[in-house]
Design a protein around this motif. Structure first.
Motif, PDB file in Angstrom:
ATOM      1  N   GLN A 258      44.229  31.675  45.671  1.00 25.30           N
ATOM      2  CA  GLN A 258      43.757  31.960  44.318  1.00 25.30           C
ATOM      3  C   GLN A 258      42.388  32.623  44.351  1.00 25.30           C
ATOM      4  O   GLN A 258      42.113  33.556  43.582  1.00 25.30           O
ATOM      5  CB  GLN A 258      43.701  30.671  43.501  1.00 25.30           C
ATOM      6  CG  GLN A 258      45.063  30.080  43.175  1.00 25.30           C
ATOM      7  CD  GLN A 258      44.953  28.809  42.353  1.00 25.30           C
ATOM      8  OE1 GLN A 258      43.916  28.159  42.325  1.00 25.30           O
ATOM      9  NE2 GLN A 258      46.026  28.437  41.690  1.00 25.30           N
TER      10      GLN A 258
ATOM     11  N   LEU B 275      41.349  36.244  42.858  1.00 30.21           N
ATOM     12  CA  LEU B 275      40.296  36.420  41.864  1.00 30.21           C
ATOM     13  C   LEU B 275      39.241  37.414  42.335  1.00 30.21           C
ATOM     14  O   LEU B 275      38.632  38.119  41.526  1.00 30.21           O
ATOM     15  CB  LEU B 275      39.640  35.075  41.557  1.00 30.21           C
ATOM     16  CG  LEU B 275      40.506  34.067  40.798  1.00 30.21           C
ATOM     17  CD1 LEU B 275      39.826  32.709  40.750  1.00 30.21           C
ATOM     18  CD2 LEU B 275      40.807  34.556  39.394  1.00 30.21           C
TER      19      LEU B 275
ATOM     20  N   VAL C 237      44.804  40.451  33.290  1.00 29.59           N
ATOM     21  CA  VAL C 237      44.667  39.293  32.413  1.00 29.59           C
ATOM     22  C   VAL C 237      45.448  39.570  31.134  1.00 29.59           C
ATOM     23  O   VAL C 237      45.234  40.586  30.475  1.00 29.59           O
ATOM     24  CB  VAL C 237      43.193  39.006  32.074  1.00 29.59           C
ATOM     25  CG1 VAL C 237      43.087  37.811  31.151  1.00 29.59           C
ATOM     26  CG2 VAL C 237      42.388  38.772  33.346  1.00 29.59           C
TER      27      VAL C 237
ATOM     28  N   ASP D 288      45.341  34.247  28.464  1.00 29.84           N
ATOM     29  CA  ASP D 288      46.381  34.248  29.482  1.00 29.84           C
ATOM     30  C   ASP D 288      46.852  32.809  29.693  1.00 29.84           C
ATOM     31  O   ASP D 288      46.121  31.983  30.244  1.00 29.84           O
ATOM     32  CB  ASP D 288      45.825  34.832  30.787  1.00 29.84           C
ATOM     33  CG  ASP D 288      46.910  35.137  31.802  1.00 29.84           C
ATOM     34  OD1 ASP D 288      47.761  34.256  32.035  1.00 29.84           O
ATOM     35  OD2 ASP D 288      46.905  36.257  32.363  1.00 29.84           O
TER      36      ASP D 288
ATOM     37  N   LYS E 127      46.935  31.575  33.468  1.00 26.74           N
ATOM     38  CA  LYS E 127      45.627  31.314  34.066  1.00 26.74           C
ATOM     39  C   LYS E 127      44.964  30.091  33.435  1.00 26.74           C
ATOM     40  O   LYS E 127      44.252  29.331  34.114  1.00 26.74           O
ATOM     41  CB  LYS E 127      44.746  32.552  33.937  1.00 26.74           C
ATOM     42  CG  LYS E 127      45.193  33.689  34.842  1.00 26.74           C
ATOM     43  CD  LYS E 127      44.323  34.904  34.707  1.00 26.74           C
ATOM     44  CE  LYS E 127      44.714  35.965  35.736  1.00 26.74           C
ATOM     45  NZ  LYS E 127      46.139  36.325  35.693  1.00 26.74           N
ATOM     46  N   THR E 128      45.174  29.883  32.138  1.00 28.59           N
ATOM     47  CA  THR E 128      44.658  28.672  31.498  1.00 28.59           C
ATOM     48  C   THR E 128      45.337  27.439  32.069  1.00 28.59           C
ATOM     49  O   THR E 128      44.696  26.405  32.288  1.00 28.59           O
ATOM     50  CB  THR E 128      44.873  28.742  29.975  1.00 28.59           C
ATOM     51  OG1 THR E 128      44.310  29.956  29.462  1.00 28.59           O
ATOM     52  CG2 THR E 128      44.222  27.555  29.284  1.00 28.59           C
TER      53      THR E 128
ATOM     54  N   GLN F 244      46.534  27.106  35.151  1.00 29.13           N
ATOM     55  CA  GLN F 244      45.945  26.863  36.468  1.00 29.13           C
ATOM     56  C   GLN F 244      44.569  26.222  36.354  1.00 29.13           C
ATOM     57  O   GLN F 244      44.237  25.291  37.103  1.00 29.13           O
ATOM     58  CB  GLN F 244      45.823  28.181  37.234  1.00 29.13           C
ATOM     59  CG  GLN F 244      47.153  28.804  37.621  1.00 29.13           C
ATOM     60  CD  GLN F 244      46.955  30.140  38.321  1.00 29.13           C
ATOM     61  OE1 GLN F 244      46.066  30.293  39.154  1.00 29.13           O
ATOM     62  NE2 GLN F 244      47.771  31.115  37.980  1.00 29.13           N
ATOM     63  N   ALA F 245      43.755  26.697  35.413  1.00 31.72           N
ATOM     64  CA  ALA F 245      42.416  26.133  35.241  1.00 31.72           C
ATOM     65  C   ALA F 245      42.484  24.671  34.826  1.00 31.72           C
ATOM     66  O   ALA F 245      41.769  23.818  35.378  1.00 31.72           O
ATOM     67  CB  ALA F 245      41.645  26.951  34.205  1.00 31.72           C
TER      68      ALA F 245
ATOM     69  N   LEU G 177      38.907  31.619  36.219  1.00 28.79           N
ATOM     70  CA  LEU G 177      40.103  31.836  35.406  1.00 28.79           C
ATOM     71  C   LEU G 177      39.771  31.833  33.917  1.00 28.79           C
ATOM     72  O   LEU G 177      40.330  32.615  33.140  1.00 28.79           O
ATOM     73  CB  LEU G 177      41.145  30.756  35.716  1.00 28.79           C
ATOM     74  CG  LEU G 177      41.763  30.804  37.124  1.00 28.79           C
ATOM     75  CD1 LEU G 177      42.598  29.550  37.381  1.00 28.79           C
ATOM     76  CD2 LEU G 177      42.626  32.048  37.294  1.00 28.79           C
TER      77      LEU G 177
ATOM     78  N   GLN H 224      39.173  35.454  30.837  1.00 28.15           N
ATOM     79  CA  GLN H 224      39.791  35.588  29.514  1.00 28.15           C
ATOM     80  C   GLN H 224      38.761  35.689  28.396  1.00 28.15           C
ATOM     81  O   GLN H 224      39.127  35.680  27.220  1.00 28.15           O
ATOM     82  CB  GLN H 224      40.695  34.373  29.245  1.00 28.15           C
ATOM     83  CG  GLN H 224      41.721  34.119  30.331  1.00 28.15           C
ATOM     84  CD  GLN H 224      42.466  32.823  30.091  1.00 28.15           C
ATOM     85  OE1 GLN H 224      43.178  32.672  29.088  1.00 28.15           O
ATOM     86  NE2 GLN H 224      42.315  31.869  30.991  1.00 28.15           N
TER      87      GLN H 224
END
Length: 363
Positions: free
Chosen positions: A196, A200, A207, A250, A253-254, A256-257, A331, A335
Motif C-alpha cells: 500500500q 501511495l 482517486v 473514494d 480507500k476510506t 482501507q483507512a 488515504l 480524498q
C-alpha cells in the motif's frame, strides 16, 4: 542593587547614546559576509528585473552568465519559471515558492521569492536533487522488496498450514507450527502495508470522487473486525447512523483507512469498548474511532501519523510496523479529507476522519 540600577539609568537619561566603535561594526559586517558566502542556499537580490547581488552558491547554481550582476534575472537563471516567481512576489507582496527542475542540468531546486519592498525581491534557491533521488530510491526499494517477498511468504504460510493439518491438536510440534503460521501471517500483514505504501508513493494514483453511504461502510468495517474483537475480550460497536449521510470520496480507500484505524484501536485497547461513531454537518462527515486504551503521551501525539513511528513503550500494546496510521492519513488526505487524533493518557484515544459531504442532490 535594583535602586543602584535605577539611579544609574536616571542619571544617564539625558546622556547622548554612545556610537558603536567603527572597528566592531566593520568586524560584524565582515562576519556576516563570510557567513553568507558559505551558505549552501543560493541567494539573489533582484531590483525590478535586474540582479543586483548574488552569493557564491547562486553563482554555482546558475553559471551560464560570467558577470551576472546588472543583468536581467531571466538571463542569469535561464528559466522563466523563476523569473515568474519573482514577478508574482513583487506584484502581490507575498512569498512565492515552487520546486523547479532545471532543463539543462536536470537539478531540482526548491525556489522561494521573498518581496523586500521598493520593487526588490530576494530569490532563495536550495538544491534538493539528492534528496529527491534518495526518495526515488526508497520508493523503488519498498516496491521491489514488497514484490520479492510476496512469493516466499505465501509458500512459507502454505507449507506451515499443510504441516499443521497433519499434526495432532496437542504437543510441542503443533505449538511450534502454529507459531510459524502466526508469524508468517504477521509478515504478510506488514508486506500488505508495504505494498500500500508503494502504491501511495507512486505518481498518478487514481482517486474516485463519488458519493457513498457512510453508515453502510462503517457497519461493514465493524462486522469484519467483530470476530477479532471478541477473541480479544473487547466489545466493538457502532452507534446508530442516519442512513442519509453520504460522503464524497473514494469508498475503497476510506474502507482501507478505517480498517487500519480500527485495527490499531483493537491492538492497543486492553479492555472495554472500541466504538465507531459518525456525525455530519453541512460540509463534512466525521467518522470517529474511540478506544479505552492507555492513551498516548502528548509529546508523541503529533507524530503518530509518521511512517514507522511507534509508541509501544507508552501504550504497552502489541508491536507493529508503525505504518497503519501513516497509510490511513495518506488515504484520507488523497480524498481531500483530514485525520486527527486526541488522547488522554490512562483514559483512551479517539481518531477522527473528516471527509467532504456529498451534496443533497446526490442522494
Amino acid at each position: 542593587m535594583a535602586r543602584f540600577w535605577r539611579r544609574r539609568l536616571k542619571e544617564g537619561a539625558h546622556a547622548r547614546p554612545e556610537k558603536p566603535a567603527p572597528a566592531a561594526s566593520s568586524n560584524a559586517s565582515q562576519m556576516q559576509a563570510n557567513v553568507i558566502d558559505h551558505v549552501e542556499e543560493g541567494i539573489l537580490l533582484v531590483h525590478g528585473p535586474t540582479v543586483e547581488w548574488l552569493n557564491p552558491a547562486a553563482r554555482l547554481m546558475f553559471p551560464a552568465v560570467e558577470r551576472p550582476v546588472g543583468r536581467p534575472l531571466v538571463e542569469v537563471v535561464r528559466d522563466h519559471r523563476i523569473d515568474t516567481l519573482a514577478v508574482r512576489a513583487r506584484e502581490a507582496g507575498l512569498e512565492q515558492a515552487a520546486e523547479i527542475e532545471l532543463p539543462v542540468s536536470g537539478r531540482r531546486l526548491q525556489v522561494r521569492a521573498l518581496p523586500l519592498g521598493n520593487r526588490s525581491v530576494a530569490i532563495l534557491a536550495q538544491d534538493v536533487t539528492r534528496l529527491r533521488h534518495l526518495e526515488t530510491v526508497r520508493q523503488q526499494f519498498v516496491a521491489n522488496l514488497s514484490h520479492e517477498l510476496r512469493t516466499p511468504l505465501a509458500g512459507l504460510d502454505l507449507a506451515a498450514q499443510t504441516l499443521a493439518g497433519q499434526l495432532p491438536a496437542e504437543g510441542d510440534a503443533r505449538l511450534f507450527v502454529d507459531r510459524v503460521i502466526q508469524e508468517s501471517q504477521r509478515l504478510q500483514a506488514i508486506l500488505l502495508n508495504l505494498v500500500q505504501l508503494a502504491a501511495l508513493d507512486a505518481e498518478g494514483i487514481e482517486v474516485e470522487r463519488a458519493p457513498f453511504s457512510v453508515g453502510r461502510l462503517v457497519a461493514e468495517v465493524v462486522a469484519r473486525h467483530q470476530e477479532r474483537a471478541t477473541a480479544g475480550g473487547l466489545q466493538l460497536r457502532t452507534a446508530p447512523v442516519e442512513d442519509g449521510i453520504h460522503a464524497l470520496g473514494d469508498r475503497g480507500k476510506t474502507d482501507q483507512a478505517l480498517q487500519n484505524i480500527v485495527d490499531n484501536a483493537l491492538k492497543f485497547a486492553r479492555s472495554g469498548d472500541v466504538e465507531v461513531t459518525t456525525g455530519a454537518d453541512d460540509a463534512r462527515v466525521e467518522i470517529a474511532v474511540r478506544d479505552l486504551g492507555p492513551g498516548i503521551p502528548q509529546q508523541d501525539l503529533p507524530r503518530i501519523f509518521e511512517r514507522f513511528y511507534k509508541v509501544d513503550r507508552s501504550r504497552g500494546g502489541q508491536s507493529g510496523s508503525g505504518l497503519g496510521l501513516s497509510i490511513a492519513r495518506h488515504l484520507v488526505e488523497l480524498q481531500g479529507g483530514t485525520i486527527a487524533a486526541e488522547s488522554t493518557p490512562g483514559v483512551g484515544t479517539v481518531v477522527r476522519v473528516r471527509l467532504p459531504r456529498a451534496p443533497l442532490t446526490s442522494r
